[in-house]
Design a protein around this motif. Structure first.
Motif, PDB file in Angstrom:
ATOM      1  N   ASP A   4       0.833  -1.209   0.000  1.00  0.00           N
ATOM      2  CA  ASP A   4       0.000   0.000   0.000  1.00  0.00           C
ATOM      3  C   ASP A   4       0.863   1.252   0.000  1.00  0.00           C
ATOM      4  OD1 ASP A   4      -2.339  -1.445  -0.033  1.00  0.00           O
ATOM      5  OD2 ASP A   4      -2.635  -1.374   2.142  1.00  0.00           O
ATOM      6  N   LYS A   5       1.940   1.224   0.761  1.00  0.00           N
ATOM      7  CA  LYS A   5       2.834   2.385   0.838  1.00  0.00           C
ATOM      8  C   LYS A   5       3.464   2.667  -0.533  1.00  0.00           C
ATOM      9  CE  LYS A   5       6.706   4.230   3.540  1.00  0.00           C
ATOM     10  NZ  LYS A   5       7.641   3.977   4.684  1.00  0.00           N
ATOM     11  N   LEU A   6       3.859   1.617  -1.215  1.00  0.00           N
ATOM     12  CA  LEU A   6       4.467   1.793  -2.541  1.00  0.00           C
ATOM     13  C   LEU A   6       3.444   2.316  -3.548  1.00  0.00           C
ATOM     14  CD1 LEU A   6       6.695  -1.426  -2.786  1.00  0.00           C
ATOM     15  CD2 LEU A   6       7.458   0.918  -2.349  1.00  0.00           C
ATOM     16  N   ARG A   7       2.192   1.874  -3.425  1.00  0.00           N
ATOM     17  CA  ARG A   7       1.131   2.382  -4.312  1.00  0.00           C
ATOM     18  C   ARG A   7       0.934   3.879  -4.099  1.00  0.00           C
ATOM     19  NH1 ARG A   7      -1.463  -2.399  -2.489  1.00  0.00           N
ATOM     20  NH2 ARG A   7      -1.410  -4.050  -4.078  1.00  0.00           N
TER      21      ARG A   7
ATOM     22  N   ARG B  53       5.036   4.042  -6.867  1.00  0.00           N
ATOM     23  CA  ARG B  53       6.120   3.135  -7.248  1.00  0.00           C
ATOM     24  C   ARG B  53       5.632   1.713  -7.502  1.00  0.00           C
ATOM     25  NH1 ARG B  53      11.221   4.989  -5.686  1.00  0.00           N
ATOM     26  NH2 ARG B  53      12.009   3.354  -7.061  1.00  0.00           N
ATOM     27  N   PHE B  54       4.309   1.513  -7.521  1.00  0.00           N
ATOM     28  CA  PHE B  54       3.740   0.183  -7.649  1.00  0.00           C
ATOM     29  C   PHE B  54       2.630   0.249  -8.676  1.00  0.00           C
ATOM     30  CE2 PHE B  54       2.671  -3.630  -4.679  1.00  0.00           C
ATOM     31  CZ  PHE B  54       3.673  -4.383  -5.258  1.00  0.00           C
ATOM     32  N   TYR B  55       2.658  -0.596  -9.688  1.00  0.00           N
ATOM     33  CA  TYR B  55       1.619  -0.528 -10.714  1.00  0.00           C
ATOM     34  C   TYR B  55       1.208  -1.918 -11.171  1.00  0.00           C
ATOM     35  CZ  TYR B  55       5.449  -1.115 -14.138  1.00  0.00           C
ATOM     36  OH  TYR B  55       6.521  -1.570 -14.862  1.00  0.00           O
ATOM     37  N   GLU B  56      -0.042  -2.011 -11.619  1.00  0.00           N
ATOM     38  CA  GLU B  56      -0.613  -3.290 -12.039  1.00  0.00           C
ATOM     39  C   GLU B  56      -0.396  -3.496 -13.533  1.00  0.00           C
ATOM     40  OE1 GLU B  56      -4.742  -5.785 -11.086  1.00  0.00           O
ATOM     41  OE2 GLU B  56      -4.730  -3.595 -11.035  1.00  0.00           O
ATOM     42  N   ALA B  57       0.016  -4.713 -13.903  1.00  0.00           N
ATOM     43  CA  ALA B  57       0.263  -5.036 -15.308  1.00  0.00           C
ATOM     44  C   ALA B  57      -0.467  -6.330 -15.651  1.00  0.00           C
ATOM     45  CB  ALA B  57       1.760  -5.177 -15.570  1.00  0.00           C
TER      46      ALA B  57
ATOM     47  N   GLY C 253      -4.201  -8.403 -12.300  1.00  0.00           N
ATOM     48  CA  GLY C 253      -2.866  -8.396 -12.887  1.00  0.00           C
ATOM     49  C   GLY C 253      -1.802  -8.585 -11.822  1.00  0.00           C
ATOM     50  N   VAL C 254      -0.552  -8.582 -12.289  1.00  0.00           N
ATOM     51  CA  VAL C 254       0.571  -8.632 -11.352  1.00  0.00           C
ATOM     52  C   VAL C 254       0.924  -7.206 -10.951  1.00  0.00           C
ATOM     53  CG1 VAL C 254       1.446 -10.747 -12.417  1.00  0.00           C
ATOM     54  CG2 VAL C 254       2.338  -8.527 -13.179  1.00  0.00           C
ATOM     55  N   TRP C 255       1.601  -7.075  -9.806  1.00  0.00           N
ATOM     56  CA  TRP C 255       2.019  -5.747  -9.345  1.00  0.00           C
ATOM     57  C   TRP C 255       3.539  -5.643  -9.456  1.00  0.00           C
ATOM     58  CZ3 TRP C 255      -0.899  -1.558  -8.059  1.00  0.00           C
ATOM     59  CH2 TRP C 255      -2.287  -1.779  -7.998  1.00  0.00           C
ATOM     60  N   ARG C 256       3.958  -4.621 -10.210  1.00  0.00           N
ATOM     61  CA  ARG C 256       5.381  -4.405 -10.454  1.00  0.00           C
ATOM     62  C   ARG C 256       5.877  -3.164  -9.701  1.00  0.00           C
ATOM     63  NH1 ARG C 256       7.822  -6.886 -14.984  1.00  0.00           N
ATOM     64  NH2 ARG C 256       6.408  -8.120 -16.301  1.00  0.00           N
ATOM     65  N   PHE C 257       7.118  -3.243  -9.238  1.00  0.00           N
ATOM     66  CA  PHE C 257       7.771  -2.098  -8.606  1.00  0.00           C
ATOM     67  C   PHE C 257       8.438  -1.268  -9.691  1.00  0.00           C
ATOM     68  CE2 PHE C 257      11.693  -0.242  -6.777  1.00  0.00           C
ATOM     69  CZ  PHE C 257      11.116   0.586  -5.831  1.00  0.00           C
TER      70      PHE C 257
ATOM     71  N   ALA D 125      13.027   2.942  -0.933  1.00  0.00           N
ATOM     72  CA  ALA D 125      11.686   3.512  -1.114  1.00  0.00           C
ATOM     73  C   ALA D 125      10.854   3.371   0.152  1.00  0.00           C
ATOM     74  CB  ALA D 125      10.983   2.821  -2.278  1.00  0.00           C
ATOM     75  N   LEU D 126      11.041   2.296   0.877  1.00  0.00           N
ATOM     76  CA  LEU D 126      10.283   2.058   2.105  1.00  0.00           C
ATOM     77  C   LEU D 126      10.940   2.679   3.334  1.00  0.00           C
ATOM     78  CD1 LEU D 126       9.271  -1.676   1.512  1.00  0.00           C
ATOM     79  CD2 LEU D 126       7.769   0.335   1.417  1.00  0.00           C
TER      80      LEU D 126
END
Length: 441
Positions: A85-88, A92-96, A141-145, A218-219
């Motif tokens: 959630d923090k990365l979203r 920095r986090f997106y669904e593909a 989808g998958v979640w990519r950094f 990032a975290l």
């Protein structure tokens, strides 16, 4: 405080490649008076088995690699969800949504164009409506950094200065479409929250380390010191990956390999120091330095473990092998002289049984035709029992005086007649244990 971890996935038995990682991390922690964590990386619910968790613990205990605490990633899924959630929120986090086939076609196209086969970030251009349509058609989808395209650098404890261009690496998938959290983010969250200061693992993880450094940053975490050891090969330099299943620690244990022999080899293999048998864990800890290991592939030959095992067994007092001696069938009153005789003539403890069978039942005499009269005369001169360590010397002296034989011509025919072998233990120690001969005496 120095904190290290060994993080096996319970999807199979620990093999020699895993052990190398476990041992290095253990020795670093112990040498610094720090903490060693056994972390079970069990986020894959289909492949993770409780029987393998138990087996990992048994193998570690057999080796004497005792952990200070144990953690399980399956107990920490909420922590990974919070990190995601923090990365979203940070963008920095997106669904593909690409299928494996589509990704493969993209890679082939890039290679044909002479470009590195990295993910093209097409998913970043999808509208919300397009994402909804793809979810309806294909599921989640998958979640990519999203990597920052800059150089990622660190000083590796074994490989030295490392610099990787993040643009040459695909944005890593951290969460699969079915919701399974992958190693890359789970490990980062755990290492950060558990205060891991040093991470030693195989050189096949170098790219993972590069992406994990960006995720840690990032975290808001602190990067541990990384060291990547070389990968093991077979004795001829061949890949071990296909044979690791036959090099599980439990298989080596069943073959009679002793823990200290295995640990002594693994604590030096691939370093600039010679392999030397150590007597205990304290010696291993004192002599360990991760910076003395090299980057070149390291040859491992399972046969090297058996001379070390034999040498280790030779150093043990009866008290350490009493159970094995008893299991071989040796009566308690003969255990001490039997072990004194056998210890120099075994490779593994399993060999004890054969030596006791020889003592108990005798052996088929091995007598050359030209020695038959000599053996008959020698047997007639055998002293009255009971036999002791002096009997062999007294007997052979009498036989020498009676027959005129000496040296090899005297001793070898007697050994072959009594044991059926040309080589073996000192006869002075073996003769008192030969039950058939004792009865005749």
């Amino acid at each position: 405080m120095t904190t290290t971890r060994f993080a096996p996935s319970p999807t199979g038995y620990i093999h020699v490649g895993n052990l190398r990682t476990a041992l290095m991390n253990y020795l670093i922690a112990r040498k610094a008076g720090g903490t060693f964590i056994l972390r079970i990386d069990d986020t894959d619910p289909e492949r993770s088995k409780e029987e393998y968790v138990d087996a990992i613990k048994q193998d570690m205990e057999w080796l004497g690699l005792h952990w200070d605490r144990i953690e399980r990633q399956s107990d920490r899924l909420d922590r990974y969800a919070e990190a995601a959630d923090k990365l979203r929120e940070m963008g920095r986090f997106y669904e593909a949504f690409e299928t494996p086939t589509e990704l493969d076609l993209k890679r082939k196209k890039q290679l044909n164009m002479g470009k590195p086969p990295v993910y093209d970030r097409a998913a970043l251009n999808l509208s919300d409506a397009e994402k909804e349509a793809l979810r309806a058609e294909r599921g989640n989808g998958v979640w990519r950094f999203k990597l920052d395209h800059e150089r990622i650098e660190w000083n590796d404890g074994i490989l030295g200065d490392i610099s990787i261009d993040a643009a040459s690496v695909s944005d890593p998938v951290l969460i699969r479409g079915d919701g399974q959290v992958l190693y890359t983010i789970a490990s980062v969250v755990d290492d950060t929250e558990m205060g891991v200061t040093d991470v030693v693992r195989g050189s096949d993880h170098v790219t993972n380390t590069a992406t994990q450094i960006q995720i840690i940053e990032a975290l808001g975490g602190t990067c541990p010191r990384f060291a990547h050891h070389s990968l093991l090969t077979g004795p001829q330099g061949e890949a071990l990956s296909k044979r690791l299943g036959t090099l599980a620690l439990r298989d080596l244990r069943e073959q009679g390999v002793q823990p200290m022999a295995l640990l002594s080899l693994m604590a030096r293999l691939g370093s600039s120091d010679p392999v030397e048998l150590r007597s205990d864990m304290a010696e291993l800890i004192d002599g360990f330095d991760v910076n003395r290991f090299g980057a070149a592939p390291t040859k491992f030959d399972v046969q090297d473990l058996f001379p070390l095992t034999a040498k280790h067994l030779q150093s043990l007092p009866l008290a350490d092998v009493a159970d094995a001696v008893a299991e071989a069938g040796v009566p308690a009153e003969l255990a001490a002289p039997f072990w004194a005789m056998a210890r120099e003539n075994i490779t593994t403890l399993a060999d004890l049984k054969g030596w006791w069978e020889l003592c108990r039942d005798g052996a088929e005499p091995l007598i050359d035709d030209e020695d038959r009269e000599f053996i008959a005369e020698a047997v007639a001169l055998l002293p009255e029992g009971p036999f002791d360590s002096e009997t062999w010397g007294i007997w052979t002296k009498a036989v020498k005086e009676a027959t005129g034989r000496k040296g090899k011509g005297l001793f070898m025919p007697l050994r072959k007649a009594l044991t059926g072998m040309e080589r073996g233990p000192e006869m002075a120690a073996l003769l008192p244990l030969l039950q058939v001969i004792r009865a005749r005496g």
